[in-house]
Design a protein around this motif. Structure first.
Motif, PDB file in Angstrom:
ATOM      1  N   TYR A 214     -80.162  47.628  -5.470  1.00 13.48           N
ATOM      2  CA  TYR A 214     -79.449  47.345  -4.222  1.00 13.48           C
ATOM      3  C   TYR A 214     -80.303  46.570  -3.220  1.00 13.48           C
ATOM      4  N   ASP A 215     -81.618  46.638  -3.360  1.00 13.22           N
ATOM      5  CA  ASP A 215     -82.501  45.915  -2.450  1.00 13.22           C
ATOM      6  C   ASP A 215     -83.018  44.618  -3.065  1.00 13.22           C
ATOM      7  N   CYS A 216     -82.445  44.226  -4.182  1.00 12.53           N
ATOM      8  CA  CYS A 216     -82.864  42.994  -4.867  1.00 12.53           C
ATOM      9  C   CYS A 216     -82.112  41.777  -4.313  1.00 12.53           C
ATOM     10  N   GLU A 217     -82.759  40.622  -4.421  1.00  7.11           N
ATOM     11  CA  GLU A 217     -82.071  39.387  -4.046  1.00  7.11           C
ATOM     12  C   GLU A 217     -80.924  39.100  -5.014  1.00  7.11           C
ATOM     13  N   SER A 218     -81.085  39.541  -6.268  1.00  9.34           N
ATOM     14  CA  SER A 218     -80.019  39.335  -7.249  1.00  9.34           C
ATOM     15  C   SER A 218     -78.755  40.095  -6.841  1.00  9.34           C
ATOM     16  N   CYS A 219     -78.922  41.243  -6.172  1.00  9.27           N
ATOM     17  CA  CYS A 219     -77.764  42.012  -5.699  1.00  9.27           C
ATOM     18  C   CYS A 219     -77.058  41.260  -4.575  1.00  9.27           C
ATOM     19  N   LYS A 220     -77.830  40.712  -3.649  1.00  7.82           N
ATOM     20  CA  LYS A 220     -77.242  39.924  -2.564  1.00  7.82           C
ATOM     21  C   LYS A 220     -76.523  38.700  -3.118  1.00  7.82           C
ATOM     22  N   ALA A 221     -77.119  38.096  -4.155  1.00 11.45           N
ATOM     23  CA  ALA A 221     -76.476  36.942  -4.792  1.00 11.45           C
ATOM     24  C   ALA A 221     -75.186  37.366  -5.479  1.00 11.45           C
ATOM     25  N   GLY A 222     -75.183  38.544  -6.116  1.00 15.92           N
ATOM     26  CA  GLY A 222     -73.970  39.052  -6.755  1.00 15.92           C
ATOM     27  C   GLY A 222     -72.862  39.305  -5.756  1.00 15.92           C
ATOM     28  N   VAL A 223     -73.231  39.833  -4.591  1.00 16.38           N
ATOM     29  CA  VAL A 223     -72.251  40.064  -3.522  1.00 16.38           C
ATOM     30  C   VAL A 223     -71.652  38.731  -3.068  1.00 16.38           C
ATOM     31  N   LEU A 224     -72.498  37.713  -2.913  1.00 16.97           N
ATOM     32  CA  LEU A 224     -72.000  36.403  -2.493  1.00 16.97           C
ATOM     33  C   LEU A 224     -71.098  35.786  -3.554  1.00 16.97           C
ATOM     34  N   ALA A 225     -71.442  36.002  -4.827  1.00 13.40           N
ATOM     35  CA  ALA A 225     -70.591  35.492  -5.902  1.00 13.40           C
ATOM     36  C   ALA A 225     -69.220  36.160  -5.865  1.00 13.40           C
ATOM     37  N   GLN A 226     -69.196  37.459  -5.563  1.00 18.36           N
ATOM     38  CA  GLN A 226     -67.923  38.172  -5.445  1.00 18.36           C
ATOM     39  C   GLN A 226     -67.148  37.692  -4.222  1.00 18.36           C
ATOM     40  N   ILE A 227     -67.870  37.479  -3.115  1.00 19.15           N
ATOM     41  CA  ILE A 227     -67.231  36.951  -1.903  1.00 19.15           C
ATOM     42  C   ILE A 227     -66.636  35.573  -2.180  1.00 19.15           C
ATOM     43  N   LYS A 228     -67.381  34.770  -2.938  1.00 17.80           N
ATOM     44  CA  LYS A 228     -66.885  33.431  -3.275  1.00 17.80           C
ATOM     45  C   LYS A 228     -65.577  33.521  -4.046  1.00 17.80           C
ATOM     46  N   ARG A 229     -65.524  34.423  -5.024  1.00  9.12           N
ATOM     47  CA  ARG A 229     -64.288  34.615  -5.790  1.00  9.12           C
ATOM     48  C   ARG A 229     -63.134  35.027  -4.879  1.00  9.12           C
ATOM     49  N   ASP A 230     -63.417  35.992  -3.993  1.00  9.23           N
ATOM     50  CA  ASP A 230     -62.375  36.518  -3.107  1.00  9.23           C
ATOM     51  C   ASP A 230     -61.910  35.459  -2.112  1.00  9.23           C
ATOM     52  N   TRP A 231     -62.865  34.711  -1.556  1.00 12.70           N
ATOM     53  CA  TRP A 231     -62.509  33.684  -0.577  1.00 12.70           C
ATOM     54  C   TRP A 231     -61.700  32.564  -1.207  1.00 12.70           C
ATOM     55  N   LYS A 232     -61.983  32.243  -2.458  1.00  8.34           N
ATOM     56  CA  LYS A 232     -61.202  31.214  -3.148  1.00  8.34           C
ATOM     57  C   LYS A 232     -59.745  31.665  -3.267  1.00  8.34           C
ATOM     58  N   LYS A 233     -59.545  32.949  -3.583  1.00  8.48           N
ATOM     59  CA  LYS A 233     -58.187  33.481  -3.681  1.00  8.48           C
ATOM     60  C   LYS A 233     -57.505  33.470  -2.320  1.00  8.48           C
ATOM     61  N   ILE A 234     -58.258  33.881  -1.273  1.00  5.80           N
ATOM     62  CA  ILE A 234     -57.699  33.905   0.080  1.00  5.80           C
ATOM     63  C   ILE A 234     -57.338  32.495   0.528  1.00  5.80           C
ATOM     64  N   ALA A 235     -58.206  31.525   0.213  1.00  7.00           N
ATOM     65  CA  ALA A 235     -57.945  30.140   0.604  1.00  7.00           C
ATOM     66  C   ALA A 235     -56.687  29.612  -0.078  1.00  7.00           C
ATOM     67  N   ALA A 236     -56.486  29.987  -1.348  1.00  3.81           N
ATOM     68  CA  ALA A 236     -55.289  29.552  -2.072  1.00  3.81           C
ATOM     69  C   ALA A 236     -54.038  30.151  -1.435  1.00  3.81           C
ATOM     70  N   VAL A 237     -54.120  31.442  -1.053  1.00  2.00           N
ATOM     71  CA  VAL A 237     -52.991  32.091  -0.376  1.00  2.00           C
ATOM     72  C   VAL A 237     -52.733  31.419   0.973  1.00  2.00           C
ATOM     73  N   ASN A 238     -53.811  31.046   1.662  1.00  2.00           N
ATOM     74  CA  ASN A 238     -53.669  30.394   2.965  1.00  2.00           C
ATOM     75  C   ASN A 238     -52.954  29.056   2.860  1.00  2.00           C
ATOM     76  N   VAL A 239     -53.178  28.340   1.760  1.00  2.00           N
ATOM     77  CA  VAL A 239     -52.493  27.061   1.575  1.00  2.00           C
ATOM     78  C   VAL A 239     -50.982  27.278   1.499  1.00  2.00           C
ATOM     79  N   VAL A 240     -50.579  28.291   0.723  1.00  2.00           N
ATOM     80  CA  VAL A 240     -49.159  28.628   0.613  1.00  2.00           C
ATOM     81  C   VAL A 240     -48.624  29.066   1.977  1.00  2.00           C
TER      82      VAL A 240
END
Length: 274
Positions: A214-240
């Motif tokens: 949980y204190d690794c940089e790889s964990c922070k990167a994993g969180v950002l990768a998940q955020i990226k996935r979620d934001w892409k979905k939110i952005a697609a919904v926002n277009v509609v």
């Protein structure tokens, strides 16, 4: 034409008004009974969104049904600002999530993530100690790592799975650490291990279930990768949503213009349409 546009804008806003009630109710429910920090984090935005949708749709509904020019004008101004905000947010979401992707690992079914691959704006958000404490608390409450441990997989089964970004970054040490596998969340550091010989995340790894990576940089990167996935979905919904709001806004403009013209030329209207 006047009645048609008024009826249409009234119907659309009635639908939005009804939609706002479960959104508002969900926010109130979370405020009253939220069990985790993650749930509490959502309560304020949900309540604010519910109240906003309720007030704006109510103004549009009353303005259309009762032909109130002031309410219709206020409704159109707020709708314009909402459309502008959604457009800017969607463009920003696409921009900040454009960078960053998982890296394939040899003979592994999952990918691993590095913090430096993501946009600097996102990096700053997770590097902030206050933000990370909240995120770390949410990660622990989600029990993503506990689910991995409960599977009790063999090495062959473990490396064949496509782990989520959070599971890959937070629940196991990076592959470069070359630790010995016991189970998904238990790894043994090799004999003669020296922190200077391998990535810094290897020092941060602990088999303790409250620590792991949980204190690794790889964990922070994993969180950002998940955020990226979620934001892409939110952005697609926002277009509609933007397309829908533009339709509602166009109908609202038509209703406002027709209503204004009806009162600007009342004699002409009566003479032409007795």
């Amino acid at each position: 034409m006047v009645r048609l546009s008024n009826k249409l804008i009234g119907t659309l806003n009635l639908a939005i008004l009804l939609l706002s009630l479960p959104v508002l109710g969900g926010g109130i429910y979370l405020k009253a009974g939220a069990a985790t920090e993650c749930e509490k984090f959502l309560e304020a935005p949900l309540i604010a969104l519910g109240v906003f949708l309720f007030v704006v749709s109510l103004a549009g509904f009353i303005g259309a049904c009762y032909r109130n020019s002031c309410l219709l004008w206020l409704y159109l101004v707020v709708m314009f600002l909402l459309i502008l905000f959604l457009f800017c947010f969607t463009a920003f979401a696409f921009f900040v999530t454009n960078k960053g992707a998982g890296r394939a690992v040899s003979n592994r079914g999952f990918k691993e993530y590095r913090l430096g691959d993501f946009s600097r704006w996102l990096q700053k958000r997770v590097e902030d100690s206050k933000n990370w404490r909240r995120i770390r608390s949410c990660l622990d409450q989600r029990k993503a790592c506990k689910i991995m441990e409960q599977k009790n997989e063999t090495w062959a089964q473990f490396v064949g799975h496509d782990l989520s970004p959070i599971q890959s970054g937070c629940c196991k040490p990076p592959t470069a650490c070359n630790f010995t596998f016991v189970n998904a969340t238990t790894w043994v550091k090799p004999a003669g291990f020296h922190s200077g010989d391998i990535p810094a995340d290897c020092d941060a790894w602990e088999n303790d279930r409250s620590t792991l990576c949980y204190d690794c940089e790889s964990c922070k990167a994993g969180v950002l990768a998940q955020i990226k996935r979620d934001w892409k979905k939110i952005a697609a919904v926002n277009v509609v949503l933007l397309v829908f709001l533009l339709l509602v806004y166009s109908v609202g403009c038509c209703a406002f213009r027709n209503h204004r013209d009806e009162y600007r030329y009342p004699r002409f209207k009566r003479a032409r349409y007795p």
